[in-house]
Write a protein that holds these residues in place. Structure first.
Motif, PDB file in Angstrom:
ATOM      1  N   MET A  78      27.928  16.068  11.019  1.00 22.93           N
ATOM      2  CA  MET A  78      29.167  15.357  10.686  1.00 22.93           C
ATOM      3  C   MET A  78      29.111  13.930  11.199  1.00 22.93           C
ATOM      4  SD  MET A  78      31.272  17.616   9.248  1.00 22.93           S
ATOM      5  CE  MET A  78      30.677  19.266   8.844  1.00 22.93           C
ATOM      6  N   ASP A  79      29.687  13.034  10.410  1.00 22.76           N
ATOM      7  CA  ASP A  79      29.912  11.662  10.843  1.00 22.76           C
ATOM      8  C   ASP A  79      31.400  11.550  11.137  1.00 22.76           C
ATOM      9  OD1 ASP A  79      29.560   8.774  11.100  1.00 22.76           O
ATOM     10  OD2 ASP A  79      30.571   8.639   9.158  1.00 22.76           O
ATOM     11  N   VAL A  80      31.740  11.216  12.381  1.00 23.02           N
ATOM     12  CA  VAL A  80      33.155  11.123  12.755  1.00 23.02           C
ATOM     13  C   VAL A  80      33.487   9.682  13.142  1.00 23.02           C
ATOM     14  CG1 VAL A  80      33.034  13.496  13.630  1.00 23.02           C
ATOM     15  CG2 VAL A  80      32.927  11.610  15.259  1.00 23.02           C
ATOM     16  N   VAL A  81      34.760   9.320  12.987  1.00 18.26           N
ATOM     17  CA  VAL A  81      35.176   7.955  13.302  1.00 18.26           C
ATOM     18  C   VAL A  81      36.380   7.890  14.238  1.00 18.26           C
ATOM     19  CG1 VAL A  81      34.202   6.863  11.243  1.00 18.26           C
ATOM     20  CG2 VAL A  81      36.483   7.860  11.141  1.00 18.26           C
ATOM     21  N   SER A  82      36.694   9.018  14.858  1.00 21.96           N
ATOM     22  CA  SER A  82      37.797   8.986  15.826  1.00 21.96           C
ATOM     23  C   SER A  82      37.658  10.189  16.739  1.00 21.96           C
ATOM     24  CB  SER A  82      39.158   9.050  15.113  1.00 21.96           C
ATOM     25  OG  SER A  82      39.349  10.331  14.548  1.00 21.96           O
ATOM     26  N   GLY A  83      38.381  10.131  17.853  1.00 24.55           N
ATOM     27  CA  GLY A  83      38.388  11.281  18.760  1.00 24.55           C
ATOM     28  C   GLY A  83      38.955  12.517  18.064  1.00 24.55           C
ATOM     29  N   GLY A  84      39.932  12.305  17.201  1.00 21.51           N
ATOM     30  CA  GLY A  84      40.527  13.422  16.468  1.00 21.51           C
ATOM     31  C   GLY A  84      39.501  14.072  15.552  1.00 21.51           C
ATOM     32  N   GLU A  85      38.739  13.248  14.842  1.00 22.53           N
ATOM     33  CA  GLU A  85      37.708  13.821  13.964  1.00 22.53           C
ATOM     34  C   GLU A  85      36.642  14.549  14.785  1.00 22.53           C
ATOM     35  OE1 GLU A  85      37.820  11.303   9.790  1.00 22.53           O
ATOM     36  OE2 GLU A  85      36.037  11.122  11.054  1.00 22.53           O
ATOM     37  N   TYR A  86      36.307  13.994  15.952  1.00 14.71           N
ATOM     38  CA  TYR A  86      35.322  14.664  16.805  1.00 14.71           C
ATOM     39  C   TYR A  86      35.820  16.070  17.165  1.00 14.71           C
ATOM     40  CZ  TYR A  86      32.390  15.817  20.796  1.00 14.71           C
ATOM     41  OH  TYR A  86      31.532  16.475  21.650  1.00 14.71           O
ATOM     42  N   LEU A  87      37.091  16.162  17.568  1.00 15.71           N
ATOM     43  CA  LEU A  87      37.637  17.464  17.948  1.00 15.71           C
ATOM     44  C   LEU A  87      37.730  18.411  16.751  1.00 15.71           C
ATOM     45  CD1 LEU A  87      40.424  16.420  20.477  1.00 15.71           C
ATOM     46  CD2 LEU A  87      38.162  17.410  20.972  1.00 15.71           C
ATOM     47  N   ARG A  88      38.065  17.864  15.593  1.00 19.21           N
ATOM     48  CA  ARG A  88      38.102  18.677  14.372  1.00 19.21           C
ATOM     49  C   ARG A  88      36.725  19.259  14.061  1.00 19.21           C
ATOM     50  NH1 ARG A  88      41.686  18.955  10.115  1.00 19.21           N
ATOM     51  NH2 ARG A  88      43.529  17.708  10.506  1.00 19.21           N
ATOM     52  N   ALA A  89      35.697  18.420  14.196  1.00 15.49           N
ATOM     53  CA  ALA A  89      34.336  18.894  13.902  1.00 15.49           C
ATOM     54  C   ALA A  89      33.952  19.986  14.894  1.00 15.49           C
ATOM     55  CB  ALA A  89      33.352  17.725  13.957  1.00 15.49           C
TER      56      ALA A  89
END
Ligand code: LLP
Length: 421
Positions: A78-89
């Motif tokens: 996954m490529d994430v662009v926020s802390g929220g996306e990191y936690l979602r992944a």
């Protein structure tokens, strides 16, 4: 190719009639096809066959847990662009060493969370950011793997709002300053410089801008290696466009894109990462909406839908075209007529299409917006206190609601009234 086809006069998502989902969840809603998501991921994975590689899905395109899990189980990073996306992944079961953290303004908290939780690499966009990552890594007693995002000053030939690779854009460091910035990075003990990152824009419909950028990255790899940096991973970003009109739109295929990567960078022996979002999710999703009224205006007919700009912002924001089809297949030879297709929000910008030829439609009829899987649900809002619309995932003959429509109480109760009122 996707898995939204007519059968016996009705539009299906894989083996499920769209009308059946509409009856179960109400309109409007988003629906995704598992088979299409997986097919698109596989096209990229196959295109890089023979090279050490990882396809990191840019989850900003569509980040529902069920979508992430579907792709992660197929092997996607996954490529994430926020802390929220990191936690979602992470919540979807993606291990930290398959998560790449991109973005121009990562905060100290976000960096801290990713470094403590595990991360494949940060794609660093500036020297101040590099200093912060270094400091947090030292504090945690770890070494942060990084690439530096270079801005190659290439015209991506796409919509101005989604072009990122020109020197006037806020992204990356100028490629001309790379030697200096890499030397600085190498001097910081909390960082390990492993590669180069580039991303020049989204919805690219030609290979030439990629070729220009990747050629510059190849030259830079050799230059940085000669300066003593162990460049072994190249993150090439996302950006490959999709056909938004069925009729006449044919952007390059992932296999052609893969061949270009091999041609421009294959000789370097680097591990390749790509970050496609739109091509994986875009044509894997529809937004389905219902006609509320057909209104005759001055010289035009308006089709007023229950879906609006808050549900799918792309036409209002980028003048984007989405094919809109009737869910009940028009009888052969039926005469089409032009409609202005609009939502109920109190703005003229809430217009999906003007003078769009459609079969005659009546209140209660369902229509589907094609190519709405990427940057659809994720960019929606509750403007006009219109609840976020549900998301549904189809797998063969099964479907499941993967995000519920919130109730009005839930929406209203998110607000709190200060004690002085
Ligand atoms: N990597 C980075 C660093 C990105 O900024 C993006 C997209 C991607 C990968 C994925 O690009 P894709 O393969 O999806 O083209 N909301 C806009 C698109 C914004 C794209 C932003 N960055 C739209 O609806 O068209």
């Amino acid at each position: 190719m996707d898995h939204f086809l007519y059968s016996d006069g009705a539009l299906y998502a894989e083996d499920v009639p769209i009308s059946e989902i509409a009856a179960a969840v109400g309109t409007p809603f988003y629906v995704y096809s598992t088979a299409t998501l997986l097919r698109h991921f596989q096209l990229f994975d196959d295109a890089l066959d023979g090279m050490d590689h990882l396809v990191c899905y840019a989850m900003k395109a569509a980040s529902n847990q069920a979508i992430l899990k579907t792709l992660a189980q197929a092997g996607a990073g996954m490529d994430v662009v926020s802390g929220g996306e990191y936690l979602r992944a992470r919540a979807a079961g993606v291990p930290g060493d398959k998560i790449v953290f991109s973005g121009v303004g990562k905060t100290a908290d976000e960096i801290h969370a990713a470094l403590s939780g595990g991360i494949r690499q940060f794609n660093v966009e500036s020297e101040p950011e590099m200093e912060v990552i270094n400091a947090i890594a030292l504090e945690l007693g770890v070494v942060a793997p990084i690439t530096v995002r270079v801005n190659p000053d290439v015209d991506a030939k796409t919509h101005a709002k989604i072009a990122t690779g020109k020197s006037e854009n806020k992204f990356g460091i100028p490629i001309t300053r790379a030697s200096e910035v890499y030397a600085h990075a190498a001097s910081l003990p909390g960082l390990e410089v492993i590669g180069i990152d580039v991303h020049i824009g989204s919805q690219l419909t030609e290979l030439e801008p990629f070729e220009l950028a990747y050629t510059k990255v190849a030259e830079l790899t050799e230059k940085l290696r000669s300066e003593g940096h162990n460049i072994r991973r190249l993150d090439l970003g996302g950006g490959l466009g999709i056909p938004y009109t069925r009729a006449n739109d044919a952007p390059p295929l992932p296999v052609e894109y893969g061949a270009l990567i091999k041609k421009t960078l294959g000789h370097l022996g680097c591990e390749i990462e790509i970050e496609p979002g739109r091509l994986i999710a875009g044509n894997a999703g529809l937004m389905v909406s219902k006609v509320i009224y057909v209104k005759s205006g001055e010289g035009r007919d308006f089709l007023i839908l229950d879906g609006a700009m808050n549900d799918l912002i792309r036409p209002a924001m980028y003048e984007a075209h989405h094919d809109i089809v009737a869910v009940q297949e028009p009888a052969p030879g039926v005469e089409q007529q032009p409609y202005d297709i609009v939502g109920p929000v109190c703005e003229s910008g809430d217009t999906f299409a003007k003078e769009r030829n459609m079969p005659p439609l009546s209140p209660g009829d369902l229509v589907a917006f094609r190519s709405a899987g990427a940057y659809g649900a994720v960019m929606s809002s509750e403007y006009n206190t219109r609840p976020l619309i549900p998301e549904v995932l189809v797998h063969r003959d099964q479907f499941a609601v993967i995000r519920e429509r919130p109730s009005f109480d839930e929406i209203i109760n998110r607000d709190t009234i200060p004690e002085w009122l």
